[in-house]
Write an enzyme that holds these catalytic residues in place. Structure first.
Site, PDB file in Angstrom:
ATOM      1  CG  HIS A 103      13.001  -0.981   6.573  1.00  0.00           C
ATOM      2  ND1 HIS A 103      11.999  -1.816   6.147  1.00  0.00           N
ATOM      3  CD2 HIS A 103      12.894   0.151   5.825  1.00  0.00           C
ATOM      4  CE1 HIS A 103      11.299  -1.220   5.199  1.00  0.00           C
ATOM      5  NE2 HIS A 103      11.830  -0.029   4.962  1.00  0.00           N
TER       6      HIS A 103
ATOM      7  CE  LYS B 102       5.074   3.742  -0.167  1.00  0.00           C
ATOM      8  NZ  LYS B 102       6.256   3.534   0.675  1.00  0.00           N
TER       9      LYS B 102
ATOM     10  NE  ARG C 100      15.403   1.800  -1.451  1.00  0.00           N
ATOM     11  CZ  ARG C 100      14.123   1.550  -1.592  1.00  0.00           C
ATOM     12  NH1 ARG C 100      13.654   0.348  -1.356  1.00  0.00           N
ATOM     13  NH2 ARG C 100      13.282   2.483  -2.003  1.00  0.00           N
TER      14      ARG C 100
ATOM     15  CB  SER D  97       8.291  -2.805   1.923  1.00  0.00           C
ATOM     16  OG  SER D  97       9.099  -2.468   3.004  1.00  0.00           O
TER      17      SER D  97
END
Ligand code: PNS
Length: 158
Positions: free
Chosen positions: A17, A41, A90, A128
């Protein structure tokens, strides 16, 4: 003054990040990095904890503000007078979700652009989610997160 919003769950913030944030800072005059609620989440860190960790991890940067918001991202972007949303990409696996989100945000407000930035290759496998799992299972995450996050993970999972 060109401001970008860098939103995310940041549960917790990782070096990946920070890499994206630095790239965004090279393109915009200011970046607001903001904790947002992802309804799919169930975060490990509370909103306040995530904001505190973001503050610690980004305090060396000028022109960065840490914030939190509730509600629609496009409304927040407009309220803050920003011109773009920054998201990290990514790998191809990120693309489908990110494209869908960017196009939906555009549908909600056609003036808001989403800018995708690719991190350094060394962060393309970092998430994460993995950081939380490795930490939970007693692994070493020193290479993946700032020291303050490492300590917070230790305290949270002990
Ligand atoms: O780091 P994440 O979990 O991938 O971030 C996703 C996030 C929080 C940016 C996204 O869920 C979001 O924008 N939430 C705010 C509510 C919203 O605007 N939802 C509509 C998205 S099309």
């Amino acid at each position: 003054m060109k401001t970008a919003i860098y939103p995310g769950s940041f549960d917790p913030i990782t070096n990946g990040h920070i890499d994206i944030l630095e790239r965004a800072l090279s393109l915009f005059d200011a970046v607001i990095i903001t904790v947002a609620n992802n309804s799919t989440k169930n975060p490990l860190f509370t909103e306040e904890e995530r904001v505190a960790l973001l503050r610690q991890a980004t305090r060396k940067f000028k022109n960065v503000e840490v914030d939190v918001f509730h509600g629609l991202l496009v409304d927040y972007v407009r309220k803050r007078g920003a011109i773009a949303i920054v998201r990290g990409l990514r790998a191809v696996t990120d693309f489908e979700y990110e494209l869908q989100m960017a196009l939906m945000n555009r549908k909600l407000n056609e003036k808001v652009e989403t800018i995708f930035l690719m991190p350094n290759e060394k962060y393309t496998y970092l998430s994460s989610n993995f950081v939380r799992e490795i930490s939970r299972l007693g692994g070493n995450v020193d290479a993946f997160v700032p020291p303050s996050v490492r300590k917070a993970l230790k305290a949270k999972l002990k």
